[in-house]
Write an enzyme that holds these catalytic residues in place. Structure first.
Site, short mmCIF file in Angstrom:
data_model
loop_
_atom_site.label_atom_id
_atom_site.label_comp_id
_atom_site.label_asym_id
_atom_site.label_seq_id
_atom_site.Cartn_x
_atom_site.Cartn_y
_atom_site.Cartn_z
N TYR A 3 0.83 -1.20 0.00
CA TYR A 3 0.00 0.00 0.00
C TYR A 3 0.87 1.26 0.00
CZ TYR A 3 -3.14 3.65 1.68
OH TYR A 3 -3.84 4.83 1.82
N ARG A 44 -0.08 7.68 16.97
CA ARG A 44 -0.60 8.07 15.66
C ARG A 44 -1.21 9.47 15.74
NH1 ARG A 44 1.90 4.15 14.86
NH2 ARG A 44 1.34 2.26 13.68
#
Length: 371
Positions: A183, A251
């Site tokens: 990806y 994150r």
């Protein structure tokens, strides 16, 4: 006077919000989307959230005829069409490469023949691999990929040569990419192809590196979508969120409203041409903290399941340095995490959420993609 703007993948989560903002600004919006069952469900009908004023061209970005039809009379393009998901990309290699890489190439060949005034492409924070880190002496260095033996021993943090943990710091656009999944490789290819062809053919182009996007309309039944949506789906089905490693990986979670606004700013800012921009909140949250926040917002007292396993292609810490977007685009995140979660929870009762996380995890394990 408003423009006619095309959004590839525009019937999806991010594209639909971008369409709303463009319509509000007085533009005409056309969408090219194949209505993928993994995103839109088995009936593949036009999603109810897609505003009636949006013209939908159903077709695949890899189909030259569909792309040429969608480009008729268009002033500018937002290229968002992509297969999304780190884990799935590691075994559906041909599918991800075909949709993301070939699809972009087909679009660009059409734009070579029929140039537009602007092109904005969606890239991803996944291209960075590990983020940036500060050593004990104060110097800042790019994070190095963790080795398999280290991960087998559940030593999750990155360390220096003397075994001391490195401190994660915000990651800017000049970090050298480290492509640790199919990806990530495909998103970097999309970004570079667009910037390269844009420069060669005089099409001002900008690439937007999205961090972890969340909000209503996200596909809750897709086990490879954003982690926040996956957690919500688990809670809705009375299941504990499954968290890899120890849950302390950091994150950057950013509202889809802010993502759409950054894309709009990139189109409207001449100085953005030829540049890449991080689009995040600039704030660090651990995955465990986010699971707790989602559970609290939903009123679910279910403790997350910390698996203690590593998923191939995952990284430890990466948070956006958004200084470049602030300086060039005038971008400033407007949605606080508390408000964004409240909006998401308000939307959840109207959403379909089939929990497929367990079977996705089994598929990854069967293929040796978890440690």
């Amino acid at each position: 006077m408003g423009k006619t703007l095309l959004i590839t993948g525009g019937a999806g989560f991010i594209g639909s919000y971008l369409a709303d903002q463009l319509l509000e600004a007085g533009h005409r919006v056309r969408v090219l989307d194949n209505l993928s069952p993994q995103v839109h469900g088995g009936d593949c009908e036009r999603p109810a959230y897609l505003t009636d004023d949006v013209e939908l061209v159903r077709g695949d970005v890899r189909d030259p005829d569909a792309v040429q039809k969608a480009l008729e009379g268009v002033d500018g393009v937002y290229h968002l069409a992509a297969a999304v998901g780190v884990g799935q990309s590691m075994y559906q290699v041909a599918e991800y490469t075909s949709i993301n890489n070939l699809g972009t190439a087909v679009l660009l060949e059409a734009l070579i023949e029929k140039p537009v005034e602007r092109l904005v492409v969606a890239s991803s924070m996944s291209i960075y691999g590990e983020g940036m880190y500060r050593r004990g002496d104060g110097s800042v260095v790019p994070g190095m990929r963790r080795g398999r033996e280290q991960l087998k021993q559940a030593r999750w943090e990155l360390v220096d040569g003397e075994g001391r943990a490195l401190e994660p710091v915000p990651t800017a656009e000049d970090k050298q990419p480290d492509l640790s999944s199919v990806y990530a490789l495909s998103k970097y290819d999309q970004e570079r192809l667009c910037l390269m062809i844009g420069e060669a053919y005089g099409i001002p182009t900008s690439a937007m590196r999205f961090f972890n996007v969340y909000g209503p309309r996200q596909a809750l039944s897709n086990p490879y979508t954003g982690v926040l949506a996956i957690f919500a789906s688990r809670f809705l089905n009375g299941n504990a969120p499954m968290i890899f490693e120890d849950g302390l990986q950091q994150r950057d979670f950013v509202s889809v409203h802010d993502i759409a606004r950054a894309c709009r700013l990139a189109y409207d800012t001449p100085a953005a041409a030829g540049q890449v921009f991080n689009v995040g909140s600039g704030n660090a949250y651990t995955v465990r903290e986010i699971a707790d926040r989602v559970g609290q917002a939903m009123g679910k007292d279910i403790a997350p399941e910390i698996t203690g396993k590593y998923r191939v292609g995952d990284i430890r810490h990466c948070v956006a340095d958004i200084g470049h977007a602030r300086e060039v685009l005038g971008f400033e995140p407007q949605v606080r995490i508390e408000d964004g979660l409240a909006e998401l929870v308000e939307w959840l009762p109207s959403a379909v959420a089939v929990d497929r996380v367990g079977e996705a995890g089994q598929e990854l394990a069967r293929r040796g993609l978890t440690i």
